[in-house]
Enzyme design. Sequence first.
Site, short mmCIF file in Angstrom:
data_model
loop_
_atom_site.label_atom_id
_atom_site.label_comp_id
_atom_site.label_asym_id
_atom_site.label_seq_id
_atom_site.Cartn_x
_atom_site.Cartn_y
_atom_site.Cartn_z
N SER A 170 0.83 -1.20 0.00
CA SER A 170 0.00 0.00 0.00
C SER A 170 0.87 1.26 0.00
CB SER A 170 -0.96 -0.04 1.19
OG SER A 170 -1.92 0.98 1.10
N ASP A 235 -10.07 -4.21 -5.14
CA ASP A 235 -9.49 -3.25 -4.19
C ASP A 235 -10.35 -2.00 -4.14
OD1 ASP A 235 -7.84 -1.33 -2.85
OD2 ASP A 235 -6.07 -2.51 -3.36
N HIS A 264 -8.45 -4.48 -0.54
CA HIS A 264 -7.18 -3.82 -0.23
C HIS A 264 -6.47 -4.46 0.96
CE1 HIS A 264 -4.30 -0.58 -0.57
NE2 HIS A 264 -4.41 -0.33 0.73
#
Length: 288
Positions: A170, A235, A264
Amino acid sequence: MNNLSFSELCCLFCCPPCPGKIASKLAFLPPDPTYTLMCDESGSRWTLHLSERADWQYSSREKDAIECFMTRTSKGNRIACMFVRCSPNAKYTLLFSHGNAVDLGQMSSFYIGLGSRINCNIFSYDYSGYGASSGKPTEKNLYADVEAAWLALRTRYGIRPENVIIYGQSIGTVPSVDLAARYESAAVILHSPLTSGMRVAFPDTKKTYCFDAFPNIDKISKITSPVLIIHGTEDEVIDFSHGLALFERCQRPVEPLWVEGAGHNDVELYGQYLERLKQFVSQELVNL
C-alpha cells in the site's frame, strides 16, 4: 488546460499545489503505538514490549527472534527498526515497508508467519511519527526513512543488496519504489501499489502534476531489478488499475498475481498469495 478533465480542474483550483498537503489528506493514519522499546544502560540493546493491541500470536521463544533498535535518518528523526530472524538458512531478507494504519507491533506476528513460510528473514521499520519513531509522517520523511533502513540493514547485519528483496505494501510501495529506483536489489515486490496520490484521489487523472504526491508511476521504469506486483481485483482503496498501470511500466516484470475478488486489506488471506511468493523466492529468483 483544454486537455484537463473536470476532476483534474477541480483539484487544480481547489487543492493547494503542495505534495505535502495531498499526502496528509490521503495517506497517513498512524495508530496509537502498540509497542514500546526500552534501552539498557549501555544504550546498545533494546527490549521490545508489545501491548495487547499488538495481538501477538506466538510464544516468547518466537519473540526472542525479534531484534529492535533505533537509527537516525537524514532528516534528523529517530526511527524504530525490527529484524525478524525467521529462518537460520534464509538466503533473502525482505526489507518490508508496511501500510499506512499499522505499526511494527501490529505487524510483528505477520512478519514471523510470513518469513517462516517463505524462508526469508524480515527487516522492517516504522515511518517517522509511527510507533516509537520520532517526527511526523510526510512524503519526504518516507524517503529518508527507507534510506536509513536500507543503510542499517546493510551495515548492521552485513546483508548485500543481492540478498535483499524490497517489499512494499500500500503506502509502503512509495518508499519501496523510490529506493528500488536508486539501488539494485535481488527483487522488488509491490503489494496493492498506487500510481500516485492524485490518481488515487482523482481516478481520471492522466498525467503527473508538479504538486502530485507519491509518483510511483514516474519512477517504476527506473527499477532494474525484477518486479512482482500483487493486487486484488476488487481493491476498494487503490483501484486494481493502479497495479496494471505499474506492471506495464516495469523494465523487468515477472508474472504478476491478480487476486480475484480480493480487496485492499485481505490479499494475504488468499492461498495464492503465499503460493506465489514461495514460487518467486525459491524458484524464479534462482533463474533471473
